[in-house]
Design a protein around this motif. Structure first.
Motif: not given
Length: 115
Positions: A3, A5-7, A9-10, A13, A38, A41, A45
């Protein structure tokens, strides 16, 4: 494949929102709302994120944007649209330039020869 990372994914977006704005798939008011959310989020990072979207939203605060426009009196809506469009014109180039910069910064490179 793991998956993202949050970074990551953001960042994806942010690129998607930027592309939606510069291709006029979304209007400036809603595009800036989406971009502001966005970027919040991505902020934990990434340093030095742009503030133009928040600046724009501060300028249009109180004006009818989004689906709330359907609830406004049409005559008053026309009057408010004069102010909204002037704000859009004042910010459009800076917002578009910022979107292109974000695309350049965060978009994943495409393979050579792809469009």
């Amino acid at each position: 494949m793991s998956n993202p990372s949050k970074r990551d994914s953001a960042a994806r977006k942010v690129v998607a929102a930027s592309r939606s704005i510069v291709t006029y798939q979304i209007g400036l008011p809603e595009g800036c709302r989406q971009m502001s959310r966005t970027l919040s989020w991505l902020a934990p990072h990434e340093p030095d994120l742009p503030t133009v979207f928040e600046e724009y939203l501060n300028q249009v605060r109180g004006l009818p944007i989004g689906s709330e426009r359907l609830l406004w009196n049409r005559r008053i809506l026309q009057e408010k649209d004069v102010v909204l469009e002037a704000t859009n014109q004042r910010f459009r180039n800076q917002i578009f330039d910022t979107c292109w910069t974000l695309i350049d910064r965060f978009a994943e490179p495409t393979p050579s020869g792809s469009h």
